[in-house]
Design a protein around this motif. Structure first.
Motif, PDB file in Angstrom:
ATOM      1  N   PRO A 110      16.062 107.583 -14.199  1.00  0.00           N
ATOM      2  CA  PRO A 110      15.484 108.168 -13.639  1.00  0.00           C
ATOM      3  C   PRO A 110      14.510 109.072 -14.363  1.00  0.00           C
ATOM      4  N   THR A 111      13.398 109.176 -12.917  1.00  0.00           N
ATOM      5  CA  THR A 111      12.414 109.141 -12.909  1.00  0.00           C
ATOM      6  C   THR A 111      12.109 109.735 -11.417  1.00  0.00           C
ATOM      7  N   ASP A 112      10.944 111.515 -12.160  1.00  0.00           N
ATOM      8  CA  ASP A 112      11.023 112.434 -11.305  1.00  0.00           C
ATOM      9  C   ASP A 112       9.893 111.878 -10.576  1.00  0.00           C
ATOM     10  N   TYR A 113       9.539 111.717  -9.221  1.00  0.00           N
ATOM     11  CA  TYR A 113       8.363 111.221  -7.993  1.00  0.00           C
ATOM     12  C   TYR A 113       8.499 112.298  -7.259  1.00  0.00           C
ATOM     13  N   ALA A 114       6.986 111.879  -6.648  1.00  0.00           N
ATOM     14  CA  ALA A 114       6.054 113.182  -6.041  1.00  0.00           C
ATOM     15  C   ALA A 114       6.748 113.092  -4.609  1.00  0.00           C
ATOM     16  N   TYR A 115       7.371 113.031  -4.429  1.00  0.00           N
ATOM     17  CA  TYR A 115       8.630 113.058  -3.290  1.00  0.00           C
ATOM     18  C   TYR A 115       9.666 114.581  -3.524  1.00  0.00           C
ATOM     19  N   GLY A 116       9.755 115.001  -4.257  1.00  0.00           N
ATOM     20  CA  GLY A 116      10.401 115.950  -4.727  1.00  0.00           C
ATOM     21  C   GLY A 116      11.703 116.061  -5.766  1.00  0.00           C
ATOM     22  N   MET A 117      11.731 114.292  -5.472  1.00  0.00           N
ATOM     23  CA  MET A 117      13.423 114.055  -6.089  1.00  0.00           C
ATOM     24  C   MET A 117      13.269 113.232  -7.519  1.00  0.00           C
ATOM     25  N   ARG A 118      14.362 113.731  -8.560  1.00  0.00           N
ATOM     26  CA  ARG A 118      14.819 112.615  -9.529  1.00  0.00           C
ATOM     27  C   ARG A 118      15.379 111.921  -9.036  1.00  0.00           C
ATOM     28  N   ASP A 119      15.379 109.927  -9.141  1.00  0.00           N
ATOM     29  CA  ASP A 119      16.310 109.739  -9.153  1.00  0.00           C
ATOM     30  C   ASP A 119      16.472 107.823  -9.982  1.00  0.00           C
ATOM     31  N   PHE A 120      17.092 107.768  -9.646  1.00  0.00           N
ATOM     32  CA  PHE A 120      17.311 105.948  -9.894  1.00  0.00           C
ATOM     33  C   PHE A 120      18.013 105.083  -9.159  1.00  0.00           C
ATOM     34  N   ASN A 121      18.312 103.738  -8.652  1.00  0.00           N
ATOM     35  CA  ASN A 121      18.374 102.608  -7.909  1.00  0.00           C
ATOM     36  C   ASN A 121      19.849 101.591  -9.183  1.00  0.00           C
ATOM     37  N   ALA A 122      20.586 101.580  -8.392  1.00  0.00           N
ATOM     38  CA  ALA A 122      21.780 100.474  -8.939  1.00  0.00           C
ATOM     39  C   ALA A 122      22.500  99.708  -7.508  1.00  0.00           C
ATOM     40  N   ALA A 123      22.737  98.522  -8.069  1.00  0.00           N
ATOM     41  CA  ALA A 123      22.978  97.612  -6.880  1.00  0.00           C
ATOM     42  C   ALA A 123      24.233  97.167  -7.180  1.00  0.00           C
ATOM     43  N   ASP A 124      25.835  97.312  -6.426  1.00  0.00           N
ATOM     44  CA  ASP A 124      26.394  96.586  -6.386  1.00  0.00           C
ATOM     45  C   ASP A 124      26.786  95.076  -6.595  1.00  0.00           C
ATOM     46  N   LEU A 125      27.684  94.278  -6.469  1.00  0.00           N
ATOM     47  CA  LEU A 125      28.071  92.639  -6.915  1.00  0.00           C
ATOM     48  C   LEU A 125      26.673  91.853  -6.314  1.00  0.00           C
ATOM     49  N   ASP A 126      27.036  92.868  -5.055  1.00  0.00           N
ATOM     50  CA  ASP A 126      25.780  90.963  -4.081  1.00  0.00           C
ATOM     51  C   ASP A 126      24.621  92.324  -3.925  1.00  0.00           C
ATOM     52  N   GLY A 127      24.254  93.756  -4.343  1.00  0.00           N
ATOM     53  CA  GLY A 127      22.616  93.521  -4.472  1.00  0.00           C
ATOM     54  C   GLY A 127      22.820  94.833  -3.359  1.00  0.00           C
ATOM     55  N   ASN A 128      23.884  95.743  -2.227  1.00  0.00           N
ATOM     56  CA  ASN A 128      23.678  96.605  -2.074  1.00  0.00           C
ATOM     57  C   ASN A 128      23.217  97.745  -3.316  1.00  0.00           C
ATOM     58  N   GLU A 129      21.917  98.496  -2.618  1.00  0.00           N
ATOM     59  CA  GLU A 129      22.371  99.738  -3.507  1.00  0.00           C
ATOM     60  C   GLU A 129      22.146 100.626  -3.388  1.00  0.00           C
ATOM     61  N   LEU A 130      22.528 101.188  -4.127  1.00  0.00           N
ATOM     62  CA  LEU A 130      22.771 103.033  -4.123  1.00  0.00           C
ATOM     63  C   LEU A 130      21.002 104.316  -4.933  1.00  0.00           C
ATOM     64  N   CYS A 131      20.563 104.435  -3.935  1.00  0.00           N
ATOM     65  CA  CYS A 131      19.340 105.685  -4.992  1.00  0.00           C
ATOM     66  C   CYS A 131      20.196 106.923  -5.382  1.00  0.00           C
ATOM     67  N   ILE A 132      20.326 106.947  -6.105  1.00  0.00           N
ATOM     68  CA  ILE A 132      21.000 107.876  -6.316  1.00  0.00           C
ATOM     69  C   ILE A 132      19.655 108.867  -7.575  1.00  0.00           C
ATOM     70  N   GLY A 133      20.197 110.662  -5.935  1.00  0.00           N
ATOM     71  CA  GLY A 133      19.092 111.437  -6.954  1.00  0.00           C
ATOM     72  C   GLY A 133      19.193 112.870  -6.971  1.00  0.00           C
ATOM     73  N   MET A 134      18.413 113.830  -7.444  1.00  0.00           N
ATOM     74  CA  MET A 134      18.446 114.737  -7.346  1.00  0.00           C
ATOM     75  C   MET A 134      16.970 115.199  -6.998  1.00  0.00           C
ATOM     76  N   GLU A 135      16.682 117.278  -6.551  1.00  0.00           N
ATOM     77  CA  GLU A 135      15.859 117.635  -6.939  1.00  0.00           C
ATOM     78  C   GLU A 135      15.194 117.103  -8.035  1.00  0.00           C
ATOM     79  N   SER A 136      13.905 117.263  -8.014  1.00  0.00           N
ATOM     80  CA  SER A 136      13.309 117.397  -9.176  1.00  0.00           C
ATOM     81  C   SER A 136      13.401 118.590  -9.769  1.00  0.00           C
ATOM     82  N   LYS A 137      13.222 119.303 -10.755  1.00  0.00           N
ATOM     83  CA  LYS A 137      12.619 120.182 -11.578  1.00  0.00           C
ATOM     84  C   LYS A 137      11.702 120.542 -12.026  1.00  0.00           C
ATOM     85  N   ARG A 138      11.199 119.028 -11.892  1.00  0.00           N
ATOM     86  CA  ARG A 138       9.606 119.799 -12.255  1.00  0.00           C
ATOM     87  C   ARG A 138       8.507 119.553 -11.255  1.00  0.00           C
TER      88      ARG A 138
END
Length: 121
Positions: free
Chosen positions: A93-121
């Motif tokens: 999880p990382t805070d980004y300039a676009y206002g989100m804190r998120d990370f990425n997870a991949a399933d068995l085939d490489g489909n990606e979920l970008c999981i995040g929330m509004e950044s508190k910074r």
């Protein structure tokens, strides 16, 4: 006025039943349905997030080419949960300039979920 009530992205996968197990056991989703004999389509759900899984032989699209954003209430807690379950996490999880804190997870085939929330910074 017509309202839209939800959506379900379709992720193409090589093996629907193995993918269902992965989404259930590793990513914490509940199995909503499986379809076909043999199974070639399924749905998994966690909270208000629904994902459909389609066998590659039933699609013109290739496995592992899909992605979606998932918005959560506590990105760090979910990261820790998925890490403990052995999920394939692509970053922390990382805070980004676009206002989100998120990370990425991949399933068995490489489909990606970008999981995040509004950044508190």
């Amino acid at each position: 006025m017509i309202e839209l009530h939800g959506s379900a992205p379709v992720f193409v996968v090589r093996d629907v039943l193995k993918s269902v197990e992965h989404y259930r056991d590793v990513l914490g989703f509940a199995v909503e349905f499986v379809y076909g004999e043999p199974t070639f389509y399924a749905g998994v759900e966690r909270g208000n997030v629904l994902i459909h899984l389609q066998a590659a032989h039933e699609s013109r699209r290739q496995p592992g080419q899909q992605a979606m954003n998932v918005f959560v209430s506590d990105v760090d807690a979910l990261y820790d949960e998925l890490k403990a379950r052995g999920a394939r996490l692509l970053n922390t999880p990382t805070d980004y300039a676009y206002g989100m804190r998120d990370f990425n997870a991949a399933d068995l085939d490489g489909n990606e979920l970008c999981i995040g929330m509004e950044s508190k910074r």
